[in-house]
Design a protein around this motif. Structure first.
Motif, short mmCIF file in Angstrom:
data_model
loop_
_atom_site.label_atom_id
_atom_site.label_comp_id
_atom_site.label_asym_id
_atom_site.label_seq_id
_atom_site.Cartn_x
_atom_site.Cartn_y
_atom_site.Cartn_z
N SER A 2 0.84 -1.19 0.00
CA SER A 2 0.00 0.00 0.00
C SER A 2 0.87 1.24 0.00
N ALA A 3 0.58 2.16 -0.93
CA ALA A 3 1.37 3.39 -1.01
C ALA A 3 1.11 4.29 0.19
N ILE A 4 -0.03 4.10 0.85
CA ILE A 4 -0.39 4.95 1.97
C ILE A 4 0.22 4.45 3.27
N SER A 5 0.05 3.18 3.54
CA SER A 5 0.45 2.65 4.85
C SER A 5 1.80 1.96 4.84
N GLY A 6 2.27 1.55 3.66
CA GLY A 6 3.48 0.75 3.61
C GLY A 6 3.27 -0.68 4.04
N GLN A 7 2.01 -1.06 4.31
CA GLN A 7 1.69 -2.41 4.72
C GLN A 7 1.27 -3.24 3.50
N PRO A 8 1.41 -4.59 3.59
CA PRO A 8 0.96 -5.43 2.48
C PRO A 8 -0.52 -5.20 2.18
N ALA A 9 -0.90 -5.26 0.92
CA ALA A 9 -2.31 -5.16 0.55
C ALA A 9 -3.07 -6.35 1.14
N PRO A 10 -4.35 -6.17 1.45
CA PRO A 10 -5.13 -7.30 2.00
C PRO A 10 -5.14 -8.48 1.04
N ALA A 11 -5.22 -9.65 1.61
CA ALA A 11 -5.31 -10.86 0.79
C ALA A 11 -6.61 -10.86 0.00
N VAL A 12 -6.54 -11.40 -1.19
CA VAL A 12 -7.74 -11.66 -1.98
C VAL A 12 -8.22 -13.06 -1.64
N ILE A 13 -9.46 -13.18 -1.21
CA ILE A 13 -9.98 -14.46 -0.73
C ILE A 13 -11.15 -14.89 -1.61
N GLN A 14 -10.99 -16.03 -2.25
CA GLN A 14 -12.05 -16.59 -3.09
C GLN A 14 -12.52 -17.89 -2.47
N ALA A 15 -13.82 -17.97 -2.19
CA ALA A 15 -14.40 -19.16 -1.58
C ALA A 15 -15.02 -20.06 -2.64
N PHE A 16 -14.94 -21.37 -2.39
CA PHE A 16 -15.54 -22.38 -3.26
C PHE A 16 -16.35 -23.33 -2.37
N PHE A 17 -17.62 -23.53 -2.71
CA PHE A 17 -18.51 -24.33 -1.86
C PHE A 17 -18.76 -25.69 -2.49
#
Length: 295
Positions: A2-17
């Protein structure tokens, strides 16, 4: 990053049922590196015919390839009793390290004896690439992750905290459905209560992702995501104010009324082997055992 926080971007989570077993599998990816983890995959199994299939696993493979992802981890939250793991099939197709908690050895020892698996069945977890210790840190690309030992449903249950999301296996269900059963060999309701307390100590906003949803009475839509705050306030079995003794009494009474999961015997035999079928016999066929009058 993240350019703002310097922290990693949140994970992208894809669910499969998986409708047949009411199981959620997840692909958790890091946008910065395109690395991902696959959590609690499903191998399709027709119990009446004794046949396996790969439709559910192929959906995961298709998604990973369509998104241009690289599989870093194949994570199992525990030795499942309700579905067979597709981890070896996924590993052959996509790579990655197969991981579970280090207490898998306890489960293997218990069920290896139950199924009379013989001396050729190793009970030291060697079927897996990585045995996580409690609190052990790892990464999915740039996203920090941590393995949390949360036993009670089984001795080897792990929850995976990945960024601000925790994948809790069978420890918790959606708040209107409650908590996991504890009557399998090695399960313990008091231990589960303390594991849940550990999850409830995470930040209120921590997202919790379920391994199953069986639809609570009155609810029509399957759900898989909640938060620590929602669980603490509204879980019908273990919301804030429910003491340990009361929870244990409820859980033991409820467990005494439950039937054995339909796929427990085939699932555990396969999953204690990290998703591999038992060795083929001299006719080239793999067999699953049904121990009579034991459970």
């Amino acid at each position: 990053m993240s350019a703002i926080s310097g922290q990693p971007a949140p994970a992208v989570i894809q669910a499969f049922f998986d409708q047949a077993s009411s199981t959620y599998s997840y692909v958790v990816s890091d946008p910065a590196s395109a690395q991902c983890a696959i959590i609690d995959s499903v191998l399709d199994y027709d119990a009446a015919a004794g046949r396996t299939a790969y439709d559910s696993a192929d959906r995961l493979i298709a998604y990973v390839r369509e998104q241009g992802l690289s599989v870093q981890w194949l994570l199992e939250t525990h030795v499942h009793a309700d579905h067979l793991s597709a981890a070896p099939y996924l590993k052959a197709a996509l790579g990655g390290q197969l991981a579970i908690g280090e207490q898998i050895c306890v489960v293997q020892n218990t069920f290896g004896k139950l199924f009379n698996a013989g001396s050729e069945f190793a009970v030291d977890g060697r079927q897996f690439d990585q045995l996580f210790k409690d609190g052990e840190a790892f990464q999915i690309g740039t996203i920090p992750a941590r393995a949390l030992h949360t036993p009670g449903h089984t001795p080897a249950c792990m929850s995976y905290l990945i960024g601000d999301a925790a994948f809790v296996g069978d420890t918790l269900f959606m708040p209107d459905y409650g908590t996991a059963r504890c009557d399998f060999p090695g399960g313990d309701a008091r231990t589960l209560y303390r594991s849940i307390a550990r999850l409830f100590a995470l930040a209120d906003s921590t997202r919790l992702f379920m391994c199953h949803d069986y639809l609570a009475p009155g609810r029509q839509q399957h759900c898989y995501q909640t938060t620590v705050a929602e669980q603490r306030a509204h879980n019908v079995h273990v919301h804030q104010g429910i003491g340990e003794d009361a929870f244990v009494a409820m859980r033991q009474a409820r467990d005494a009324s439950l039937e054995m999961p339909a796929l427990m015997l085939p699932a555990v035999q396969v999953n204690m082997r990290a998703g591999h079928l038992p060795p083929a016999e001299d006719n080239g066929v793999c067999y699953l055992k049904v121990p009579l009058n034991v459970l």
